[in-house]
Design a protein around this motif. Sequence first.
Motif, PDB file in Angstrom:
ATOM      1  N   ILE A   1      -1.181  10.527  -2.516  1.00 20.10           N
ATOM      2  CA  ILE A   1      -2.306   9.606  -2.705  1.00 20.10           C
ATOM      3  C   ILE A   1      -2.073   8.307  -1.939  1.00 20.10           C
ATOM      4  CG2 ILE A   1      -3.600   8.231  -4.387  1.00 20.10           C
ATOM      5  CD1 ILE A   1      -3.226  10.443  -6.379  1.00 20.10           C
ATOM      6  N   ALA A   2      -0.891   7.718  -2.106  1.00 24.76           N
ATOM      7  CA  ALA A   2      -0.622   6.451  -1.418  1.00 24.76           C
ATOM      8  C   ALA A   2      -0.671   6.634   0.098  1.00 24.76           C
ATOM      9  CB  ALA A   2       0.727   5.890  -1.854  1.00 24.76           C
TER      10      ALA A   2
ATOM     11  N   ARG B   1      -7.087   3.408   5.298  1.00 24.43           N
ATOM     12  CA  ARG B   1      -7.133   1.989   5.614  1.00 24.43           C
ATOM     13  C   ARG B   1      -6.798   1.773   7.088  1.00 24.43           C
ATOM     14  NH1 ARG B   1      -7.135  -1.544   1.291  1.00 24.43           N
ATOM     15  NH2 ARG B   1      -5.895  -0.371  -0.202  1.00 24.43           N
TER      16      ARG B   1
ATOM     17  N   ASP C   1       0.810  -1.215   0.000  1.00 21.15           N
ATOM     18  CA  ASP C   1       0.000   0.000   0.000  1.00 21.15           C
ATOM     19  C   ASP C   1       0.844   1.266   0.000  1.00 21.15           C
ATOM     20  OD1 ASP C   1      -2.212  -1.569   0.009  1.00 21.15           O
ATOM     21  OD2 ASP C   1      -2.407  -1.564   2.186  1.00 21.15           O
ATOM     22  N   HIS C   2       2.124   1.118   0.318  1.00 20.79           N
ATOM     23  CA  HIS C   2       2.982   2.308   0.333  1.00 20.79           C
ATOM     24  C   HIS C   2       3.317   2.784  -1.068  1.00 20.79           C
ATOM     25  CE1 HIS C   2       4.484   1.635   4.695  1.00 20.79           C
ATOM     26  NE2 HIS C   2       3.211   1.911   4.598  1.00 20.79           N
ATOM     27  N   GLN C   3       2.963   2.027  -2.097  1.00 25.71           N
ATOM     28  CA  GLN C   3       3.290   2.499  -3.432  1.00 25.71           C
ATOM     29  C   GLN C   3       2.091   2.621  -4.355  1.00 25.71           C
ATOM     30  OE1 GLN C   3       5.971  -0.842  -4.804  1.00 25.71           O
ATOM     31  NE2 GLN C   3       4.439  -0.837  -6.418  1.00 25.71           N
ATOM     32  N   ILE C   4       0.984   1.949  -4.032  1.00 24.38           N
ATOM     33  CA  ILE C   4      -0.140   1.941  -4.972  1.00 24.38           C
ATOM     34  C   ILE C   4      -0.897   3.265  -4.936  1.00 24.38           C
ATOM     35  CG2 ILE C   4      -2.402   0.899  -5.391  1.00 24.38           C
ATOM     36  CD1 ILE C   4      -1.127  -1.790  -4.566  1.00 24.38           C
ATOM     37  N   PHE C   5      -1.029   3.926  -6.084  1.00 14.92           N
ATOM     38  CA  PHE C   5      -1.756   5.203  -6.083  1.00 14.92           C
ATOM     39  C   PHE C   5      -2.498   5.475  -7.382  1.00 14.92           C
ATOM     40  CE2 PHE C   5       0.568   8.230  -8.817  1.00 14.92           C
ATOM     41  CZ  PHE C   5       1.656   7.430  -9.158  1.00 14.92           C
TER      42      PHE C   5
ATOM     43  N   PRO D   1       2.040  11.180  -6.228  1.00 15.36           N
ATOM     44  CA  PRO D   1       2.036   9.752  -5.918  1.00 15.36           C
ATOM     45  C   PRO D   1       2.227   9.474  -4.430  1.00 15.36           C
ATOM     46  CG  PRO D   1       3.488  10.209  -7.767  1.00 15.36           C
ATOM     47  CD  PRO D   1       3.068  11.532  -7.221  1.00 15.36           C
TER      48      PRO D   1
ATOM     49  N   VAL E   1      -4.454   6.945   1.105  1.00 16.42           N
ATOM     50  CA  VAL E   1      -5.166   5.668   1.044  1.00 16.42           C
ATOM     51  C   VAL E   1      -4.754   4.784   2.222  1.00 16.42           C
ATOM     52  CG1 VAL E   1      -5.451   3.537  -0.276  1.00 16.42           C
ATOM     53  CG2 VAL E   1      -5.493   5.746  -1.442  1.00 16.42           C
ATOM     54  N   THR E   2      -3.448   4.732   2.492  1.00 11.66           N
ATOM     55  CA  THR E   2      -2.968   3.907   3.597  1.00 11.66           C
ATOM     56  C   THR E   2      -3.505   4.433   4.929  1.00 11.66           C
ATOM     57  OG1 THR E   2      -0.969   3.527   2.328  1.00 11.66           O
ATOM     58  CG2 THR E   2      -0.914   2.888   4.626  1.00 11.66           C
TER      59      THR E   2
ATOM     60  N   VAL F   1       6.419   5.892   2.294  1.00 10.58           N
ATOM     61  CA  VAL F   1       5.784   5.986   0.971  1.00 10.58           C
ATOM     62  C   VAL F   1       6.691   6.757   0.016  1.00 10.58           C
ATOM     63  CG1 VAL F   1       3.859   7.018  -0.293  1.00 10.58           C
ATOM     64  CG2 VAL F   1       3.422   5.781   1.821  1.00 10.58           C
TER      65      VAL F   1
ATOM     66  N   LEU G   1       5.017   6.995   8.034  1.00 14.08           N
ATOM     67  CA  LEU G   1       4.341   6.463   6.864  1.00 14.08           C
ATOM     68  C   LEU G   1       4.680   7.288   5.630  1.00 14.08           C
ATOM     69  CD1 LEU G   1       2.072   4.766   5.447  1.00 14.08           C
ATOM     70  CD2 LEU G   1       0.502   6.567   6.142  1.00 14.08           C
TER      71      LEU G   1
END
Lengths: 283, 267
Positions: B196-197, B204, A92-96, B193, B200-201, B169, B165
């Motif tokens: 966004i990541a 979550r 999840d640290h890279q998916i965007f 990038p 999202v994290t 990222v 975090l």
Amino acid sequence: MTDPRALIEVDHVSFSYEDAPPALSDVSLTIAPGEFVALTGANGSGKTTLAKHFNGLLRPSSGAVRVDGSDTASRSISELAHTVGYVFQNPDHQIFLPTVAEEVGFGPRNLGVRGAELEEQVEAALALFELSELRERHPTLLGRGVRRRVALAASYAMRPRLLVLDEPTGGLDRRATDQLMTVLHDLVAEGRSVVLITHDMRLVGEHAERMIVLNGGVLRADGSTAEIMACHELLHAAGIRPPAVARLAADLRDVGLPAALTVDDFVKNVVALAGVPRADGAP
Amino acid sequence: MSTTFDVYVPGRSWLHRVDARVKIAYVALITILLLIWFNLPLFVLLLVLTHIALLASGIPWRRLSTLWRALLPFLILVAVLWPVFAHEGTTQLVHLGPLRITGEGVIGGLATAMRFAAISFSFIIWLATTDQRALVRSFVRLGMPYKLGMSLTIGLRFIPTFAALFQSVSEAQQSRALALEGRGLQRARAMIPILIASLVTTLRMSEQLGWTLEARAFGAPVRRTTLYDLAMRPRDWLLLAVLLALFIVLLLLTFQAGFGQSLLRPW
């Protein structure tokens, strides 16, 4: 003492995070093209810290790291990404990006790959990790195991000469793990190198020909996996337990059984010793 | 992990042991006084006393100088702009067209800057000697709903986590050849990038945190007990009484005798 053959050269590297005892102390090693190396050690032994030096995420407090002959101190991370790929523990640290295909294409794009070549690299990576059918899906909405495969495919698509994988099998089922290992062996066969950070000694025994053991930031062992797996005391001191089958083979050494790292080798040895055919019919 | 947001310095000094609510009362009262006074020597004196109290409580000088450095640009801005706009007083120093600067204006600017510094460091007395648990507990005991207090604790607790975090990222995206060089808009675009990541994290994580809290019976309809409760000791009550008495005396002096009302003289 630059080794012309080395892809990565770690030269007397020490490193400390601010206000903390050293995380790495005087570590030296080289990684040559075409090597499959397992980087092992207990939690907090310095595995990830060492691996982050390979692509410039960390710079040594003293000593030097050379990638393909040039010092990482003078190069940016994104520049080093041409040579070294890195798969993080948490996908999840890279998916965007909004689709799996775009996500996989992000790295190659940054490297300047365009057009048909980009298409081809992305397709190949998607196919290898069984993501072709999911190519238009939103990666953040996929399951954890699939997200991990997306992250792996994204790093693979960059075609790095060294691929570092930090605990890549967490959340992967047996099948996906086997697939990943096949991909890694194919990379090695092409002359690329793989560094696998893992606690899974069965995986190390089955796949890595070379093994590095860290303990408390100090390099305790670096050599062939078969030899190091036989050094039970050294491994015990480093908080590592060899795979069950290796321990079983070691316990049966007195009856004349040679050492084994995989169940397959073990069975072969038993069959040879007892002179009976294998129950599964394998030769 | 070192964090820059938290000014708390662990310790066992007498200020650390004063009940957090008494410290809140002190901050409130001293802020009121600092706002109704306008006297440079008084502000400087209070700053000196505040620093003595902080140093005596084991707050390292390095920490205080960091705070001064953070405040300084703002203080200088106030001290410089004040005389440009405040024209009271008779001692004229500069008169250039519309620009008229008086001696009273200059001293007023200095006093205003020192007033801000004094208020800031009064808050530091409270925040540097009160750990987050006691801080939030005191809010709850003063009437803040428990759930809000819990959210505040969690929010504070997660700031370093989010910082880590974001760092992780950023490393992950740079490993994919994301170049963070460049300035302005170019750099802002390169951050997308990472943002966004991270977002999202974070979402979550919040969802999972909510589940784990509920799984551990957070919000169950029973009366809560607490492991670390605050208790006013006799000396806390005494201190509170002294503070209130002093406040009332100073307030009377201020309004009856003009204490702290003139710029330079105390009366």
